[in-house]
Motif scaffolding. Structure first.
Motif, PDB file in Angstrom:
ATOM      1  N   PRO A 107      -7.891  -1.385   0.331  1.00 25.73           N
ATOM      2  CA  PRO A 107      -8.582  -0.864  -0.846  1.00 25.73           C
ATOM      3  C   PRO A 107     -10.069  -1.212  -0.873  1.00 25.73           C
ATOM      4  CG  PRO A 107      -6.908  -2.475  -1.490  1.00 25.73           C
ATOM      5  CD  PRO A 107      -6.771  -2.247  -0.035  1.00 25.73           C
ATOM      6  N   ASN A 108     -10.462  -2.381  -0.316  1.00 17.98           N
ATOM      7  CA  ASN A 108     -11.893  -2.701  -0.220  1.00 17.98           C
ATOM      8  C   ASN A 108     -12.622  -1.655   0.612  1.00 17.98           C
ATOM      9  OD1 ASN A 108     -11.657  -5.091  -1.672  1.00 17.98           O
ATOM     10  ND2 ASN A 108     -11.658  -6.401   0.127  1.00 17.98           N
ATOM     11  N   LEU A 109     -12.009  -1.240   1.702  1.00 18.27           N
ATOM     12  CA  LEU A 109     -12.594  -0.243   2.583  1.00 18.27           C
ATOM     13  C   LEU A 109     -12.745   1.099   1.860  1.00 18.27           C
ATOM     14  CD1 LEU A 109     -13.494  -0.246   5.535  1.00 18.27           C
ATOM     15  CD2 LEU A 109     -11.203   0.485   6.150  1.00 18.27           C
ATOM     16  N   LEU A 110     -11.711   1.524   1.149  1.00 18.96           N
ATOM     17  CA  LEU A 110     -11.785   2.778   0.387  1.00 18.96           C
ATOM     18  C   LEU A 110     -12.900   2.711  -0.653  1.00 18.96           C
ATOM     19  CD1 LEU A 110      -7.990   3.471  -0.276  1.00 18.96           C
ATOM     20  CD2 LEU A 110      -9.462   4.517   1.465  1.00 18.96           C
ATOM     21  N   ASN A 148       5.654   6.847   2.633  1.00 18.81           N
ATOM     22  CA  ASN A 148       7.004   7.418   2.649  1.00 18.81           C
ATOM     23  C   ASN A 148       7.042   8.774   3.356  1.00 18.81           C
ATOM     24  OD1 ASN A 148       5.906   9.230   0.815  1.00 18.81           O
ATOM     25  ND2 ASN A 148       7.146   8.559  -0.918  1.00 18.81           N
ATOM     26  N   SER A 149       5.985   9.112   4.107  1.00 20.40           N
ATOM     27  CA  SER A 149       5.848  10.337   4.901  1.00 20.40           C
ATOM     28  C   SER A 149       5.608  11.604   4.087  1.00 20.40           C
ATOM     29  CB  SER A 149       7.049  10.544   5.830  1.00 20.40           C
ATOM     30  OG  SER A 149       7.146   9.474   6.721  1.00 20.40           O
ATOM     31  N   LYS A 150       5.580  11.514   2.769  1.00 22.47           N
ATOM     32  CA  LYS A 150       5.223  12.677   1.957  1.00 22.47           C
ATOM     33  C   LYS A 150       3.702  12.754   1.887  1.00 22.47           C
ATOM     34  CE  LYS A 150       9.360  12.570  -0.881  1.00 22.47           C
ATOM     35  NZ  LYS A 150       9.882  12.506  -2.246  1.00 22.47           N
ATOM     36  N   SER A 151       3.185  13.898   1.456  1.00 24.96           N
ATOM     37  CA  SER A 151       1.740  14.029   1.346  1.00 24.96           C
ATOM     38  C   SER A 151       1.368  14.932   0.179  1.00 24.96           C
ATOM     39  CB  SER A 151       1.141  14.564   2.651  1.00 24.96           C
ATOM     40  OG  SER A 151       1.631  15.860   2.916  1.00 24.96           O
ATOM     41  N   ILE A 152       0.122  14.792  -0.257  1.00 23.97           N
ATOM     42  CA  ILE A 152      -0.423  15.675  -1.288  1.00 23.97           C
ATOM     43  C   ILE A 152      -1.763  16.200  -0.793  1.00 23.97           C
ATOM     44  CG2 ILE A 152       0.738  14.637  -3.268  1.00 23.97           C
ATOM     45  CD1 ILE A 152      -1.860  13.157  -3.931  1.00 23.97           C
ATOM     46  N   LEU A 168      -9.293   8.498   7.611  1.00 20.58           N
ATOM     47  CA  LEU A 168      -9.022   7.066   7.427  1.00 20.58           C
ATOM     48  C   LEU A 168      -7.520   6.889   7.552  1.00 20.58           C
ATOM     49  CD1 LEU A 168     -11.047   6.533   4.149  1.00 20.58           C
ATOM     50  CD2 LEU A 168     -11.680   5.662   6.384  1.00 20.58           C
ATOM     51  N   SER A 169      -7.103   5.880   8.274  1.00 20.67           N
ATOM     52  CA  SER A 169      -5.665   5.612   8.304  1.00 20.67           C
ATOM     53  C   SER A 169      -5.423   4.113   8.261  1.00 20.67           C
ATOM     54  CB  SER A 169      -4.990   6.249   9.522  1.00 20.67           C
ATOM     55  OG  SER A 169      -5.585   5.822  10.709  1.00 20.67           O
ATOM     56  N   ASN A 170      -4.316   3.764   7.637  1.00 18.89           N
ATOM     57  CA  ASN A 170      -3.940   2.384   7.373  1.00 18.89           C
ATOM     58  C   ASN A 170      -2.736   2.042   8.250  1.00 18.89           C
ATOM     59  OD1 ASN A 170      -3.433  -0.080   6.197  1.00 18.89           O
ATOM     60  ND2 ASN A 170      -2.742   0.762   4.248  1.00 18.89           N
ATOM     61  N   HIS A 171      -2.942   1.169   9.230  1.00 20.45           N
ATOM     62  CA  HIS A 171      -1.879   0.810  10.169  1.00 20.45           C
ATOM     63  C   HIS A 171      -1.633  -0.692  10.120  1.00 20.45           C
ATOM     64  CE1 HIS A 171      -1.779   4.751  12.119  1.00 20.45           C
ATOM     65  NE2 HIS A 171      -3.073   4.747  11.953  1.00 20.45           N
ATOM     66  N   HIS A 172      -0.623  -1.102   9.432  1.00 19.89           N
ATOM     67  CA  HIS A 172      -0.165  -2.493   9.366  1.00 19.89           C
ATOM     68  C   HIS A 172      -1.299  -3.508   9.266  1.00 19.89           C
ATOM     69  CE1 HIS A 172       3.763  -0.856  10.053  1.00 19.89           C
ATOM     70  NE2 HIS A 172       3.360  -0.317  11.180  1.00 19.89           N
ATOM     71  N   HIS A 226       0.817  -1.206   0.000  1.00 26.24           N
ATOM     72  CA  HIS A 226       0.000   0.000   0.000  1.00 26.24           C
ATOM     73  C   HIS A 226       0.857   1.264   0.000  1.00 26.24           C
ATOM     74  CE1 HIS A 226      -3.118  -2.694   2.087  1.00 26.24           C
ATOM     75  NE2 HIS A 226      -3.348  -2.682   0.793  1.00 26.24           N
ATOM     76  N   CYS A 227       0.397   2.266  -0.710  1.00 25.85           N
ATOM     77  CA  CYS A 227       1.075   3.565  -0.776  1.00 25.85           C
ATOM     78  C   CYS A 227       0.552   4.534   0.279  1.00 25.85           C
ATOM     79  CB  CYS A 227       0.830   4.220  -2.134  1.00 25.85           C
ATOM     80  SG  CYS A 227       1.401   3.294  -3.541  1.00 25.85           S
ATOM     81  N   ILE A 228      -0.723   4.440   0.602  1.00 30.42           N
ATOM     82  CA  ILE A 228      -1.387   5.444   1.426  1.00 30.42           C
ATOM     83  C   ILE A 228      -1.330   5.081   2.906  1.00 30.42           C
ATOM     84  CG2 ILE A 228      -3.579   6.602   1.886  1.00 30.42           C
ATOM     85  CD1 ILE A 228      -4.331   5.967  -1.048  1.00 30.42           C
ATOM     86  N   GLN A 229      -0.891   6.041   3.692  1.00 32.14           N
ATOM     87  CA  GLN A 229      -0.891   5.906   5.158  1.00 32.14           C
ATOM     88  C   GLN A 229      -2.205   6.416   5.734  1.00 32.14           C
ATOM     89  OE1 GLN A 229       1.544   4.649   7.287  1.00 32.14           O
ATOM     90  NE2 GLN A 229       0.000   4.886   8.862  1.00 32.14           N
ATOM     91  N   SER A 230      -2.650   7.607   5.262  1.00 32.76           N
ATOM     92  CA  SER A 230      -3.890   8.162   5.804  1.00 32.76           C
ATOM     93  C   SER A 230      -4.523   9.145   4.820  1.00 32.76           C
ATOM     94  CB  SER A 230      -3.637   8.852   7.139  1.00 32.76           C
ATOM     95  OG  SER A 230      -2.837  10.002   6.963  1.00 32.76           O
ATOM     96  N   ILE A 231      -5.812   9.344   5.025  1.00 31.52           N
ATOM     97  CA  ILE A 231      -6.587  10.300   4.242  1.00 31.52           C
ATOM     98  C   ILE A 231      -7.372  11.135   5.239  1.00 31.52           C
ATOM     99  CG2 ILE A 231      -8.372  10.614   2.490  1.00 31.52           C
ATOM    100  CD1 ILE A 231      -7.708   7.629   1.670  1.00 31.52           C
ATOM    101  N   LYS A 232      -7.126  12.440   5.228  1.00 31.62           N
ATOM    102  CA  LYS A 232      -7.849  13.359   6.107  1.00 31.62           C
ATOM    103  C   LYS A 232      -8.748  14.214   5.232  1.00 31.62           C
ATOM    104  CE  LYS A 232      -7.250  16.667   9.798  1.00 31.62           C
ATOM    105  NZ  LYS A 232      -6.302  17.453  10.581  1.00 31.62           N
ATOM    106  N   ILE A 233     -10.032  14.245   5.561  1.00 33.28           N
ATOM    107  CA  ILE A 233     -11.016  14.933   4.723  1.00 33.28           C
ATOM    108  C   ILE A 233     -11.611  16.106   5.480  1.00 33.28           C
ATOM    109  CG2 ILE A 233     -13.224  14.668   3.523  1.00 33.28           C
ATOM    110  CD1 ILE A 233     -12.435  11.645   3.273  1.00 33.28           C
ATOM    111  N   ASP A 234     -11.683  17.245   4.806  1.00 30.78           N
ATOM    112  CA  ASP A 234     -12.375  18.406   5.350  1.00 30.78           C
ATOM    113  C   ASP A 234     -13.768  18.400   4.732  1.00 30.78           C
ATOM    114  OD1 ASP A 234     -13.418  20.806   6.111  1.00 30.78           O
ATOM    115  OD2 ASP A 234     -11.818  22.027   5.271  1.00 30.78           O
ATOM    116  N   PRO A 235     -14.805  17.988   5.479  1.00 32.59           N
ATOM    117  CA  PRO A 235     -16.135  17.872   4.896  1.00 32.59           C
ATOM    118  C   PRO A 235     -16.709  19.193   4.403  1.00 32.59           C
ATOM    119  CG  PRO A 235     -16.129  17.091   7.179  1.00 32.59           C
ATOM    120  CD  PRO A 235     -14.762  17.596   6.868  1.00 32.59           C
TER     121      PRO A 235
END
Length: 171
Positions: free
Chosen positions: A88-91, A42-46, A115-119, A22-31
């Motif tokens: 990915p099923n969850l997403l 890799n600790s980078k973000s977009i 949403l965050s992905n932890h091991h 997996h590439c994604i660690q977390s997704i933070k959404i501003d509703p």
């Protein structure tokens, strides 16, 4: 959650299905603004705002990961008990609920915040009015994506779930 965030989640699921890791660690959404901040393993973000074309998301990932990123498939894999597929099923499933999250109802709408992905588990944070729900989803369970108590909360927003695995936190 707006339709644009839902489409983004489905797009991210397609990318994640195709990766050996997996590439994604977390997704933070501003509703309020439908913006999303995606943090990579890799600790980078977009940062993606609602005007960002979902089609360009893969190019942004490719910019970060280069040749290590596999091209996303248009075909969703069969559901298996492989924990690699749970994230990915969850997403994908959360993206499919956009009409429930965004519908106008007499009750307070439920909004997806984080949403965050932890091991071996995913952490999901939802909010409804002044109540925040945090859910820890263990990847070693049944391979269907959304857990029953989380689905119950989404589909029955006027009720108060009492499932022990759904932590309710008052603000």
């Amino acid at each position: 959650m707006t339709e644009s965030i839902a489409k983004l989640l489905v797009c991210l699921a397609k990318i994640e299905y195709s990766q050996p890791r997996h590439c994604i660690q977390s997704i933070k959404i501003d509703p309020e603004s439908s913006a999303a901040n995606i943090k990579f393993k890799n600790s980078k973000s977009i940062h993606l705002n609602k005007s960002c074309a979902v089609q360009s998301v893969y190019q942004m990932f490719h910019h970060e990961f280069g040749e290590d990123l596999c091209e996303p498939s248009q075909i969703q894999p069969d559901i298996t008990d492989d924990p690699q597929q749970t994230w990915p099923n969850l997403l994908d499933d959360l993206g499919s609920y956009y009409n429930v999250f965004s519908e106008e109802s007499p009750s307070l709408p439920i909004q997806l915040l984080h949403l965050s992905n932890h091991h071996s588990q995913a952490l999901i944070t939802l909010i409804r009015g002044s109540v925040t729900y945090r859910f820890s989803y263990d990847y070693s369970g049944y391979p269907a994506a959304l857990p029953v108590s989380l689905t119950y909360l989404i589909l029955n927003p006027d009720t108060d779930p009492f499932e022990p695995e759904l932590n309710r936190i008052l603000k």
